[in-house]
Design an enzyme around this catalytic site. Sequence first.
Site, PDB file in Angstrom:
ATOM      1  N   LYS A   1       2.975   1.982  19.166  1.00  0.00           N
ATOM      2  CA  LYS A   1       3.755   1.580  17.999  1.00  0.00           C
ATOM      3  C   LYS A   1       4.900   2.550  17.756  1.00  0.00           C
ATOM      4  CE  LYS A   1       0.475  -1.118  15.251  1.00  0.00           C
ATOM      5  NZ  LYS A   1      -0.182  -1.246  13.924  1.00  0.00           N
TER       6      LYS A   1
ATOM      7  N   GLN B   1      -7.423 -13.841   2.830  1.00  0.00           N
ATOM      8  CA  GLN B   1      -6.128 -14.160   3.433  1.00  0.00           C
ATOM      9  C   GLN B   1      -6.054 -15.651   3.745  1.00  0.00           C
ATOM     10  OE1 GLN B   1      -4.538 -11.451   6.352  1.00  0.00           O
ATOM     11  NE2 GLN B   1      -3.370 -13.061   7.374  1.00  0.00           N
TER      12      GLN B   1
ATOM     13  N   HIS C   1       7.523  -2.909   9.423  1.00  0.00           N
ATOM     14  CA  HIS C   1       7.678  -4.194   8.741  1.00  0.00           C
ATOM     15  C   HIS C   1       8.949  -4.926   9.169  1.00  0.00           C
ATOM     16  CE1 HIS C   1       5.318  -1.869   5.566  1.00  0.00           C
ATOM     17  NE2 HIS C   1       4.556  -2.923   5.791  1.00  0.00           N
TER      18      HIS C   1
ATOM     19  N   ARG D   1     -10.077   1.504   4.532  1.00  0.00           N
ATOM     20  CA  ARG D   1      -8.869   1.910   3.811  1.00  0.00           C
ATOM     21  C   ARG D   1      -9.221   2.374   2.396  1.00  0.00           C
ATOM     22  NH1 ARG D   1      -4.350  -2.583   3.292  1.00  0.00           N
ATOM     23  NH2 ARG D   1      -3.746  -1.827   5.348  1.00  0.00           N
TER      24      ARG D   1
ATOM     25  N   LYS E   1      -7.737  -0.750  12.121  1.00  0.00           N
ATOM     26  CA  LYS E   1      -8.219   0.449  11.438  1.00  0.00           C
ATOM     27  C   LYS E   1      -9.571   0.866  12.015  1.00  0.00           C
ATOM     28  CE  LYS E   1      -4.876  -0.003   8.362  1.00  0.00           C
ATOM     29  NZ  LYS E   1      -4.348  -1.299   8.738  1.00  0.00           N
TER      30      LYS E   1
ATOM     31  N   ASP F   1      -1.370  -8.649  15.304  1.00  0.00           N
ATOM     32  CA  ASP F   1      -2.677  -8.117  14.932  1.00  0.00           C
ATOM     33  C   ASP F   1      -3.343  -8.944  13.830  1.00  0.00           C
ATOM     34  OD1 ASP F   1      -0.795  -7.353  13.046  1.00  0.00           O
ATOM     35  OD2 ASP F   1      -1.645  -5.360  12.730  1.00  0.00           O
TER      36      ASP F   1
ATOM     37  N   THR G   1       0.808  -1.220   0.000  1.00  0.00           N
ATOM     38  CA  THR G   1       0.000   0.000   0.000  1.00  0.00           C
ATOM     39  C   THR G   1       0.843   1.272   0.000  1.00  0.00           C
ATOM     40  OG1 THR G   1      -0.199  -0.314   2.387  1.00  0.00           O
ATOM     41  CG2 THR G   1      -2.033  -1.053   1.038  1.00  0.00           C
TER      42      THR G   1
ATOM     43  N   HIS H   1       8.512   0.198   5.840  1.00  0.00           N
ATOM     44  CA  HIS H   1       8.934   1.059   6.946  1.00  0.00           C
ATOM     45  C   HIS H   1       9.320   0.181   8.131  1.00  0.00           C
ATOM     46  CE1 HIS H   1       4.989   0.300   8.754  1.00  0.00           C
ATOM     47  NE2 HIS H   1       4.431   0.687   7.630  1.00  0.00           N
TER      48      HIS H   1
ATOM     49  N   LYS I   1       7.399   6.450  14.109  1.00  0.00           N
ATOM     50  CA  LYS I   1       6.901   7.744  13.657  1.00  0.00           C
ATOM     51  C   LYS I   1       7.854   8.851  14.089  1.00  0.00           C
ATOM     52  CE  LYS I   1       2.852   6.791  11.727  1.00  0.00           C
ATOM     53  NZ  LYS I   1       2.524   7.147  10.336  1.00  0.00           N
ATOM     54  N   THR I   2       8.119   9.789  13.187  1.00  0.00           N
ATOM     55  CA  THR I   2       8.897  10.976  13.513  1.00  0.00           C
ATOM     56  C   THR I   2       8.062  12.197  13.155  1.00  0.00           C
ATOM     57  OG1 THR I   2       9.896  11.320  11.330  1.00  0.00           O
ATOM     58  CG2 THR I   2      10.963   9.709  12.780  1.00  0.00           C
TER      59      THR I   2
END
Length: 409
Positions: free
Chosen positions: A229, A173, A49, A87, A83, A194, A41, A46, A232-233
């Site tokens: 999690k 899946q 993963h 999406r 979510k 998850d 996606t 990142h 993130k910056t």
Amino acid sequence: MENVYDILEARGFLKQASHPEEIKELLGREKVTFYIGFDPTADSLHVGHYVALMTMAHMQRAGHRPIVLLGGGTALVGDPSGKTDMRRMLTEADIDHNAACFKAQMSRLISFEGENGAVMVNNGDWIRGLNFIEFMRDIGVHFSVNKMLAAECYRQRMETGLTFFEMSYMLMQSYDFLCLNRKYGCVLEMGGDDQWSNMIGGMELIRKKERKSAYCLTTSLLTNSEGKKMGKTEKGAVWLDKEKLSPYDFYQYWRNIDDADVEKCLKLLTFISLEEIAAMCREGGAALNLAKRTLAFTLTEQVHGTDEAVKAQQAAEALFGGSGDISNMPTVSLTQEDMEATGLRVVDLLVMGGLCKSKSDARRMIESGAVFAGDEKVSDVAAALDPSSLDNGIILKKGKKGFVRIVKS
């Protein structure tokens, strides 16, 4: 050789296992084909993963065969796990482009050659051509809606609305696992915790339809000591693509993580021995500072290569230790047009350098006393740099962790 199950357990990877004793015995007895799925996606992986990539690397080093499953079909639906909103649906062209960007990043950890070389497949190959009626008659009949709605990935969406479209994700899946079992002899699905409900669905589908053993095993999500999690910056996600996040910023992210998270990250994200990690983290203080530097350098080297890791480390040492090469830090080169357009106003340069998201954000930072040009605090929101200061470059600083070097092009 040590059983990889024990290695993963000792390093803190393992969360849930469908049949722990059977899986451990299987991994110690024979070479197992397993898979982990990645929804394409975005056009880069990142750090969220990275635990999955390290899991595959440990498994492959122990002789097991990874299948990298790109969700070119399931990404058209969108996984509701974690979510609160549906999406955005990507086009097939979006997905195909994003999938094409992953292999080089994965290849730094995973080998796609040799006897147990990884196989990369796209579930769009079998999902995009499905006939709805045939699929529901063959696969849908094995799933209980009541049981699905009790799963966490669906239950948390009930208040905001859950579409039938998203409900189909678990079926697809699960069908992936069945297809991989039939074609490649894949008997184990691995992934983030998850994904547990979806993974159980695939395992049970194989057991019902094929009358074979199949298993699933979940791994830790990358979270900090508070359970939030990581990755993130202020500039966004911690991407593995250096065009999205520079190696210097990547290095600095790990250099500045909380003390409480260092040992966990070293165990999950590097191959450094547990004995060495324990020695670095045992005493705290200066030893823990060395552990952070080791984590930052090792991860940057794994993701971007040795040259980029050395440059990032040198830039950081030049900035904080007075040695090294400052030219390797993130730099904005201003053309004459840029200089005229911005008037060298600090507010504009903070935005250009990615230290602030907007001019209003930049003004707030200046008013709070968090912005420096060189060693001088910037207190006036209308302040501008002296053009002569760009002859050798000047460093704009925001807080303790945000830096960008401004130079003439």
